[in-house]
Design a protein around this motif. Sequence first.
Motif, PDB file in Angstrom:
ATOM      1  N   THR A   1       1.747  10.647  -4.638  1.00 36.61           N
ATOM      2  CA  THR A   1       0.372  10.186  -4.603  1.00 36.61           C
ATOM      3  C   THR A   1       0.104   9.532  -3.261  1.00 36.61           C
ATOM      4  OG1 THR A   1       0.484   9.748  -6.980  1.00 36.61           O
ATOM      5  CG2 THR A   1      -1.346   8.762  -5.767  1.00 36.61           C
ATOM      6  N   THR A   2      -0.951   9.978  -2.587  1.00 37.38           N
ATOM      7  CA  THR A   2      -1.340   9.403  -1.298  1.00 37.38           C
ATOM      8  C   THR A   2      -2.839   9.158  -1.320  1.00 37.38           C
ATOM      9  OG1 THR A   2      -1.783  11.537  -0.269  1.00 37.38           O
ATOM     10  CG2 THR A   2       0.460  10.677  -0.089  1.00 37.38           C
ATOM     11  N   ASP A   3      -3.352   8.565  -0.237  1.00 40.51           N
ATOM     12  CA  ASP A   3      -4.796   8.470  -0.109  1.00 40.51           C
ATOM     13  C   ASP A   3      -5.311   9.825   0.373  1.00 40.51           C
ATOM     14  OD1 ASP A   3      -4.047   8.526   2.521  1.00 40.51           O
ATOM     15  OD2 ASP A   3      -4.830   6.553   3.019  1.00 40.51           O
TER      16      ASP A   3
ATOM     17  N   ALA B   1      -6.212  13.392   5.822  1.00 41.39           N
ATOM     18  CA  ALA B   1      -6.026  14.833   6.008  1.00 41.39           C
ATOM     19  C   ALA B   1      -4.643  15.203   6.526  1.00 41.39           C
ATOM     20  CB  ALA B   1      -7.083  15.365   6.973  1.00 41.39           C
ATOM     21  N   GLY B   2      -3.886  14.251   7.057  1.00 40.23           N
ATOM     22  CA  GLY B   2      -2.575  14.560   7.610  1.00 40.23           C
ATOM     23  C   GLY B   2      -1.477  14.709   6.568  1.00 40.23           C
ATOM     24  N   TYR B   3      -1.709  14.206   5.348  1.00 43.35           N
ATOM     25  CA  TYR B   3      -0.653  14.258   4.341  1.00 43.35           C
ATOM     26  C   TYR B   3      -0.342  15.658   3.802  1.00 43.35           C
ATOM     27  CZ  TYR B   3      -0.356   9.195   4.112  1.00 43.35           C
ATOM     28  OH  TYR B   3      -0.163   7.881   4.412  1.00 43.35           O
ATOM     29  N   PRO B   4      -1.341  16.472   3.421  1.00 52.20           N
ATOM     30  CA  PRO B   4      -0.998  17.786   2.858  1.00 52.20           C
ATOM     31  C   PRO B   4      -0.132  18.657   3.760  1.00 52.20           C
ATOM     32  CG  PRO B   4      -3.261  17.259   2.348  1.00 52.20           C
ATOM     33  CD  PRO B   4      -2.782  16.199   3.288  1.00 52.20           C
ATOM     34  N   PRO B   5      -0.439  18.804   5.052  1.00 51.72           N
ATOM     35  CA  PRO B   5       0.445  19.635   5.887  1.00 51.72           C
ATOM     36  C   PRO B   5       1.847  19.048   6.029  1.00 51.72           C
ATOM     37  CG  PRO B   5      -1.617  19.171   7.051  1.00 51.72           C
ATOM     38  CD  PRO B   5      -1.632  18.380   5.806  1.00 51.72           C
TER      39      PRO B   5
ATOM     40  N   ILE C   1       6.075  20.678  -4.976  1.00 49.29           N
ATOM     41  CA  ILE C   1       5.681  19.316  -5.314  1.00 49.29           C
ATOM     42  C   ILE C   1       4.187  19.244  -5.597  1.00 49.29           C
ATOM     43  CG2 ILE C   1       5.200  18.558  -2.972  1.00 49.29           C
ATOM     44  CD1 ILE C   1       6.756  16.001  -3.742  1.00 49.29           C
ATOM     45  N   GLU C   2       3.816  18.376  -6.524  1.00 54.06           N
ATOM     46  CA  GLU C   2       2.407  18.149  -6.820  1.00 54.06           C
ATOM     47  C   GLU C   2       1.911  16.992  -5.967  1.00 54.06           C
ATOM     48  OE1 GLU C   2      -0.454  16.543 -10.424  1.00 54.06           O
ATOM     49  OE2 GLU C   2       1.653  16.963 -10.835  1.00 54.06           O
ATOM     50  N   HIS C   3       0.834  17.214  -5.234  1.00 53.27           N
ATOM     51  CA  HIS C   3       0.259  16.184  -4.367  1.00 53.27           C
ATOM     52  C   HIS C   3      -1.031  15.682  -5.002  1.00 53.27           C
ATOM     53  CE1 HIS C   3      -2.002  14.993  -0.522  1.00 53.27           C
ATOM     54  NE2 HIS C   3      -1.268  13.987  -0.926  1.00 53.27           N
ATOM     55  N   ARG C   4      -1.033  14.386  -5.389  1.00 53.23           N
ATOM     56  CA  ARG C   4      -2.223  13.762  -5.961  1.00 53.23           C
ATOM     57  C   ARG C   4      -2.834  12.840  -4.917  1.00 53.23           C
ATOM     58  NH1 ARG C   4       0.098  10.932 -11.234  1.00 53.23           N
ATOM     59  NH2 ARG C   4       1.275   9.948  -9.581  1.00 53.23           N
ATOM     60  N   THR C   5      -4.157  12.746  -4.919  1.00 60.95           N
ATOM     61  CA  THR C   5      -4.835  11.824  -4.014  1.00 60.95           C
ATOM     62  C   THR C   5      -5.602  10.811  -4.841  1.00 60.95           C
ATOM     63  OG1 THR C   5      -6.727  13.291  -3.866  1.00 60.95           O
ATOM     64  CG2 THR C   5      -5.066  13.486  -2.146  1.00 60.95           C
ATOM     65  N   SER C   6      -5.300   9.535  -4.635  1.00 59.14           N
ATOM     66  CA  SER C   6      -5.988   8.466  -5.330  1.00 59.14           C
ATOM     67  C   SER C   6      -5.732   7.162  -4.597  1.00 59.14           C
ATOM     68  CB  SER C   6      -5.487   8.337  -6.770  1.00 59.14           C
ATOM     69  OG  SER C   6      -6.038   7.183  -7.363  1.00 59.14           O
ATOM     70  N   LYS C   7      -6.798   6.391  -4.391  1.00 61.43           N
ATOM     71  CA  LYS C   7      -6.590   5.097  -3.755  1.00 61.43           C
ATOM     72  C   LYS C   7      -6.370   3.999  -4.782  1.00 61.43           C
ATOM     73  CE  LYS C   7     -11.463   3.926  -3.238  1.00 61.43           C
ATOM     74  NZ  LYS C   7     -12.471   3.511  -2.280  1.00 61.43           N
ATOM     75  N   PHE C   8      -6.381   4.328  -6.081  1.00 68.19           N
ATOM     76  CA  PHE C   8      -6.260   3.316  -7.115  1.00 68.19           C
ATOM     77  C   PHE C   8      -4.900   3.296  -7.801  1.00 68.19           C
ATOM     78  CE2 PHE C   8     -10.785   4.432  -6.898  1.00 68.19           C
ATOM     79  CZ  PHE C   8     -11.260   3.205  -6.468  1.00 68.19           C
ATOM     80  N   LYS C   9      -4.106   4.305  -7.635  1.00 68.75           N
ATOM     81  CA  LYS C   9      -2.807   4.345  -8.309  1.00 68.75           C
ATOM     82  C   LYS C   9      -1.790   3.497  -7.558  1.00 68.75           C
ATOM     83  CE  LYS C   9      -3.343   8.769 -10.516  1.00 68.75           C
ATOM     84  NZ  LYS C   9      -3.677   8.300 -11.813  1.00 68.75           N
TER      85      LYS C   9
ATOM     86  N   GLU D   1       1.879   4.278   0.528  1.00 69.69           N
ATOM     87  CA  GLU D   1       0.871   3.522   1.268  1.00 69.69           C
ATOM     88  C   GLU D   1       1.267   2.056   1.400  1.00 69.69           C
ATOM     89  OE1 GLU D   1      -1.866   4.573   2.885  1.00 69.69           O
ATOM     90  OE2 GLU D   1      -1.039   6.531   2.434  1.00 69.69           O
ATOM     91  N   GLN D   2       1.863   1.482   0.379  1.00 68.86           N
ATOM     92  CA  GLN D   2       2.223   0.065   0.405  1.00 68.86           C
ATOM     93  C   GLN D   2       3.373  -0.213   1.362  1.00 68.86           C
ATOM     94  OE1 GLN D   2       0.405  -2.228  -1.115  1.00 68.86           O
ATOM     95  NE2 GLN D   2      -0.890  -0.546  -1.763  1.00 68.86           N
ATOM     96  N   ASP D   3       4.158   0.790   1.662  1.00 73.01           N
ATOM     97  CA  ASP D   3       5.335   0.601   2.510  1.00 73.01           C
ATOM     98  C   ASP D   3       4.964   0.122   3.908  1.00 73.01           C
ATOM     99  OD1 ASP D   3       8.160   0.829   3.049  1.00 73.01           O
ATOM    100  OD2 ASP D   3       7.616   2.538   4.305  1.00 73.01           O
ATOM    101  N   HIS D   4       3.871   0.600   4.455  1.00 72.68           N
ATOM    102  CA  HIS D   4       3.529   0.226   5.821  1.00 72.68           C
ATOM    103  C   HIS D   4       2.386  -0.781   5.895  1.00 72.68           C
ATOM    104  CE1 HIS D   4       0.938   3.685   4.958  1.00 72.68           C
ATOM    105  NE2 HIS D   4       0.084   3.150   5.798  1.00 72.68           N
TER     106      HIS D   4
END
Length: 113
Positions: free
Chosen positions: A12-14, A17-21, A31-39, A44-47
Motif C-alpha cells: 500500500t502506497t500513496d 506516480a513513481g511507485y507503480p513502475p 504483487i497487488e499494489h493498493r493506493t490509499s493515504k488512510f491505511k 510511507e511512515q519509514d521516511h
Amino acid sequence: MDVTGIIPETITTDKHAGYPPALEEVFGDDIEHRTSKFKNNHLEQDHRGVKGRTRPMRGFQTHTSAHRFCRAHDEVRDFLRPATERMQPVPAARRRAIHVQRVAVLRDMLAAA
C-alpha cells in the motif's frame, strides 16, 4: 526481502506516480499494489522523520549530500530513541533520562572523532 526472504502479497502506497513502475521493476506482476493515504502504511511512515527534518533545510543540492545526511540521521535517531517492548509506554522522566545520557555519549563520540 533480502533479510526476511518473504515477498509481500500486497503493498500500500500513496498515489505518487513513481511507485507503480518501481514496484513492477522490483516485484513484477506478482504483487497487488493498493493506493490509499488512510491505511497503516509502513512504506510511507519509514521516511517521515527524514522528511520532517529536510523540509526546513529546503532539500539537498546533490544525491551524495542527501545520502550522507539520511544515513547519519537514521543512525543518530535510532541511537537516541529508547528501545521498548512492543506497545509498552516509557514514562516521560525515564525517556528524558535515557535521552540525556545518550546525547552525552554521542557528544563524546563526536569529540573523539
